[in-house]
Design a protein around this motif. Structure first.
Motif, PDB file in Angstrom:
ATOM      1  N   HIS A  39      48.763  80.257  56.376  1.00  0.00           N
ATOM      2  CA  HIS A  39      47.750  79.538  55.629  1.00  0.00           C
ATOM      3  C   HIS A  39      47.477  79.279  54.169  1.00  0.00           C
ATOM      4  O   HIS A  39      48.234  80.480  53.620  1.00  0.00           O
ATOM      5  CB  HIS A  39      46.324  81.040  55.952  1.00  0.00           C
ATOM      6  CG  HIS A  39      45.199  80.816  55.323  1.00  0.00           C
ATOM      7  ND1 HIS A  39      44.232  80.043  55.450  1.00  0.00           N
ATOM      8  CD2 HIS A  39      44.576  81.441  54.420  1.00  0.00           C
ATOM      9  CE1 HIS A  39      43.648  80.000  55.039  1.00  0.00           C
ATOM     10  NE2 HIS A  39      43.046  80.982  54.576  1.00  0.00           N
ATOM     11  N   ALA A  44      42.702  74.727  52.858  1.00  0.00           N
ATOM     12  CA  ALA A  44      41.871  75.159  54.110  1.00  0.00           C
ATOM     13  C   ALA A  44      40.600  74.193  53.264  1.00  0.00           C
ATOM     14  O   ALA A  44      39.812  73.422  53.824  1.00  0.00           O
ATOM     15  CB  ALA A  44      41.543  76.265  54.139  1.00  0.00           C
ATOM     16  N   ALA A  87      44.242  79.638  60.430  1.00  0.00           N
ATOM     17  CA  ALA A  87      43.529  80.716  59.776  1.00  0.00           C
ATOM     18  C   ALA A  87      42.478  80.161  60.005  1.00  0.00           C
ATOM     19  O   ALA A  87      41.034  79.957  60.711  1.00  0.00           O
ATOM     20  CB  ALA A  87      43.651  81.623  58.494  1.00  0.00           C
ATOM     21  N   THR A 120      38.163  83.090  56.518  1.00  0.00           N
ATOM     22  CA  THR A 120      38.215  83.562  57.457  1.00  0.00           C
ATOM     23  C   THR A 120      38.447  83.981  58.381  1.00  0.00           C
ATOM     24  O   THR A 120      38.014  84.928  58.275  1.00  0.00           O
ATOM     25  CB  THR A 120      39.444  82.999  56.572  1.00  0.00           C
ATOM     26  OG1 THR A 120      39.958  83.720  55.622  1.00  0.00           O
ATOM     27  CG2 THR A 120      39.968  81.317  56.538  1.00  0.00           C
ATOM     28  N   ASN A 159      47.949  86.592  60.633  1.00  0.00           N
ATOM     29  CA  ASN A 159      46.300  86.402  59.098  1.00  0.00           C
ATOM     30  C   ASN A 159      45.386  87.611  58.895  1.00  0.00           C
ATOM     31  O   ASN A 159      44.678  87.469  58.019  1.00  0.00           O
ATOM     32  CB  ASN A 159      45.926  84.826  59.106  1.00  0.00           C
ATOM     33  CG  ASN A 159      47.210  83.734  59.441  1.00  0.00           C
ATOM     34  OD1 ASN A 159      47.936  84.605  58.001  1.00  0.00           O
ATOM     35  ND2 ASN A 159      46.477  83.061  59.758  1.00  0.00           N
ATOM     36  N   THR A 163      41.909  86.967  55.875  1.00  0.00           N
ATOM     37  CA  THR A 163      40.854  86.623  56.611  1.00  0.00           C
ATOM     38  C   THR A 163      39.776  87.661  55.925  1.00  0.00           C
ATOM     39  O   THR A 163      40.423  88.476  55.515  1.00  0.00           O
ATOM     40  CB  THR A 163      40.977  86.543  57.942  1.00  0.00           C
ATOM     41  OG1 THR A 163      41.524  87.715  58.390  1.00  0.00           O
ATOM     42  CG2 THR A 163      42.244  85.332  57.962  1.00  0.00           C
TER      43      THR A 163
END
Length: 290
Positions: A39, A44, A87, A120, A159, A163
């Protein structure tokens, strides 16, 4: 019958590859490889800026909804490149559940932020003594007025240390059938009573074990009906079980071919026999022992 994708989809594949060449830098690829954490918040956000988070969703944020062929191409290229999207994928899995069975308040709170790449969610289903038998969970949620008190532990919460939330499967009725009495919650991970500890796999991937002790969760974070978590859980598992692994395997096979050719263990005569793959031209980024 012609199974080739049309020109617009082929052009989209080129667009995705150009994006990856620009955003999945050697430095990022190395960091993901060395850390075992699939991640990266910046990566992202870059996906979200293009509307490539929840790409097949109907949307009103100015981004175009991708058609099924484009969604397939996007997932294929991201997987083949081993982009840090684990994620993002688990968050979309949970967001899909919230779309179907979540309250209006929860949908309004979570779904727009998901599409913008602002949050996330890790999966909190497996437990140390339950393994893949998700109906065997022992993490207990006990009602206390308009909140729940949660005690237990979850394993393989990949993750979970980075997250914002965990998608938490709990047992709310311990005296019923195993598949009844299960309830799902979305729980913030930055609150008292939660301890996330690293667990490393043989491949170097970092996953986690999460301990929950007296964690207070407001009822508004419940996903679906009380004791009705099995139905909601099946919505999540159908996404998990349909995840594609072939592009990743294709990259690994290409890496082995590249290593074998470079080390003199393979020549062109052996690369494309009956049923063979033909020349493999994908870039090799992971390290193959010499």
């Amino acid at each position: 019958m012609d199974f080739e994708l049309d020109e617009s989809v082929s052009a989209f594949r080129t667009e995705v590859r150009e994006f990856l060449a620009r955003e999945l830098t050697p430095e990022l690829d190395e960091r993901v490889y060395r850390s075992g954490v699939s991640h990266d918040a910046t990566f992202a956000r870059r996906l979200a800026e293009r509307g490539w988070v929840g790409p097949g969703w109907e949307r009103d944020d100015g981004h175009r909804r991708l058609n099924p062929y484009e969604v397939h191409v996007l997932e294929e290229e991201l997987t083949r490149a081993e982009a840090p999207i684990y994620a993002v994928a688990t968050t979309e899995m949970v967001a899909n559940v919230i779309r179907v069975v979540g309250s209006a308040e929860l949908r309004a709170e979570i779904l727009p932020r998901f599409l913008r790449g602002e949050l996330t969610i890790a999966l909190g289903m497996t437990e140390p003594e339950a393994g893949s038998d998700v109906a065997g969970v022992r993490t207990r949620a006990r009602r206390d007025g308009d909140r729940w008190i949660v005690d237990g532990q979850k394993m393989f919460t990949t993750n979970g240390h980075v997250t914002d939330y965990i998608f938490l499967l709990t047992r709310t009725r311990p005296d019923g059938p195993r598949h009844a009495g299960l309830t799902l919650f979305l729980v913030r991970l930055d609150q008292p009573g939660i301890d996330v500890q690293a667990v490393y796999t043989l491949s170097g991937e970092r996953t986690n074990i999460v301990f929950l002790s007296g964690v207070a969760v407001e009822d508004r974070w419940r996903i679906g009906q009380v004791d009705g978590g099995w139905r909601a859980l099946m919505l999540a598992l159908q996404d998990e079980h349909s995840a594609a692994f072939s592009p990743h395997l294709d990259r690994l096979l290409g890496a082995v071919e590249e290593w074998a050719r470079a080390s003199g263990r393979l020549d062109e005569r052996h690369r494309a026999g009956p049923g063979g793959r033909g020349p493999h031209v994908e870039a090799v980024q992971h390290r193959i022992p010499g």
